[in-house]
Design an enzyme around this catalytic site. Structure first.
Site, mmCIF file in Angstrom:
data_model
loop_
_atom_site.group_PDB
_atom_site.id
_atom_site.type_symbol
_atom_site.label_atom_id
_atom_site.label_comp_id
_atom_site.label_asym_id
_atom_site.label_seq_id
_atom_site.Cartn_x
_atom_site.Cartn_y
_atom_site.Cartn_z
ATOM 1 N N ARG A 47 0.821 -1.215 0.000
ATOM 2 C CA ARG A 47 0.000 0.000 0.000
ATOM 3 C C ARG A 47 0.852 1.261 0.000
ATOM 4 O O ARG A 47 0.510 2.249 -0.651
ATOM 5 C CB ARG A 47 -0.931 -0.014 1.209
ATOM 6 N N ASP A 159 -15.564 7.995 10.219
ATOM 7 C CA ASP A 159 -14.436 7.119 9.939
ATOM 8 C C ASP A 159 -13.161 7.931 10.107
ATOM 9 O O ASP A 159 -13.183 9.163 10.033
ATOM 10 C CB ASP A 159 -14.523 6.540 8.523
#
Length: 290
Positions: A47, A159
């Site tokens: 990532r 979030d």
């Protein structure tokens, strides 16, 4: 950065040193509660290579130097969070919770507030990811409003990742992601492009989008800047990434935002066993505040 640094010939040979991985893992654990064990190292490297390319850096070593030696951490922090957080989500995931909400939880909540004229039910998805859970809730509650005509609702989705919050606000999803949506709800609440592209997408109808609000929240914060009379909180499949001490702290803070009689729903793989929270369990992974 004044120049583009040379990139390794084979990016797969580019790895974080154990020291740098440990520094990143410790930082993430301390700041947002998510534990990154050594087994996650290859996934995190994959990532972060995207961030290496986006920043024009030459390697993960250069990226680590940028974070910890060049004062790049402040600017890179939101991107680092977006890179390391897992955002698995689906429409109508663990569907028995939504059936329970419709059949039992909402009627029970409205019975507690029967003296009010069309009370506003507040529902909070505390790990909303890209919004699939939020809009699933909106579909279920909108159908129930159409049947009962005796309440209103508003939904908050929070979030830590700014990237997934932006997706939730946009409310556009690949068509294959919404396959769990029942056909009747799909017809009412999903819009299809007149000329679908190679990868068909759908968008949530504006009538539902208007009832939803997204905001950034780090569950590790000591306080949450939201209402303390929430009726239902969904916190599903996120506590598994926290250690027991942090799980307990997060649950205690969230319960403090529930009105008496309100409900907390966890993921089926999660449990409140061993916490100091005293709530009545009314169904698997569903708890009611006294």
């Amino acid at each position: 950065m004044s120049q583009l640094l040379a990139r390794p010939e084979n990016a797969d040979d580019d790895h974080l040193s154990l020291r740098d991985f440990t520094r990143i893992a410790d930082l993430i654990g301390a700041e947002i509660g998510i534990k990154l064990p050594p087994a996650k190292r290859l996934m995190i490297e994959g990532r972060l290579r995207k961030r290496v390319r986006a920043l024009g850096l030459g390697s993960l070593d250069h990226y680590s130097a940028y974070l910890f030696k060049s004062d790049g951490l402040k600017a890179e922090w939101p991107h680092l969070i977006n890179a390391v957080t897992t955002n698995k989500t689906d429409f109508f995931r663990e569907p028995e919770h939504f059936e329970l909400l419709e059949r039992k939880l909402v009627p029970a909540l409205l019975d507690l507030r029967r003296g009010e004229q069309k009370p506003l039910l507040k529902v909070w998805s505390a790990a909303s990811s890209t919004g699939a859970e939020v809009y699933t809730l909106a579909m279920v509650l909108a159908d129930l409003v159409a049947q009962r005509h005796d309440f209103r609702f508003a939904i908050l989705g929070t979030d830590i990742s700014t990237a997934v919050l932006a997706e939730g606000e946009r409310a556009v999803y690949p068509a294959d992601l919404v396959t769990p949506v029942p056909p009747a709800k799909a017809q009412r609440y999903l819009m299809h492009a007149r000329k679908p592209g190679a990868r068909p997408e759908v968008r949530i109808v504006p009538e539902l989008r208007r009832l939803v609000h997204f905001a950034r929240l780090n569950l590790m914060d000591q306080t949450y800047p939201f209402d303390r009379d929430v009726d239902v909180i969904f916190l599903r499949n996120v506590l598994i990434y926290f250690d027991k001490a942090d799980q307990e702290k997060v649950i205690l803070r969230l319960v403090d935002h529930l009105r008496p009689g309100g409900y907390l729903l966890l993921g089926h793989s999660e449990s409140m066993i061993g916490t100091a929270v005293t709530m009545r369990q009314v169904a698997p992974a569903v708890f009611q505040k006294g």
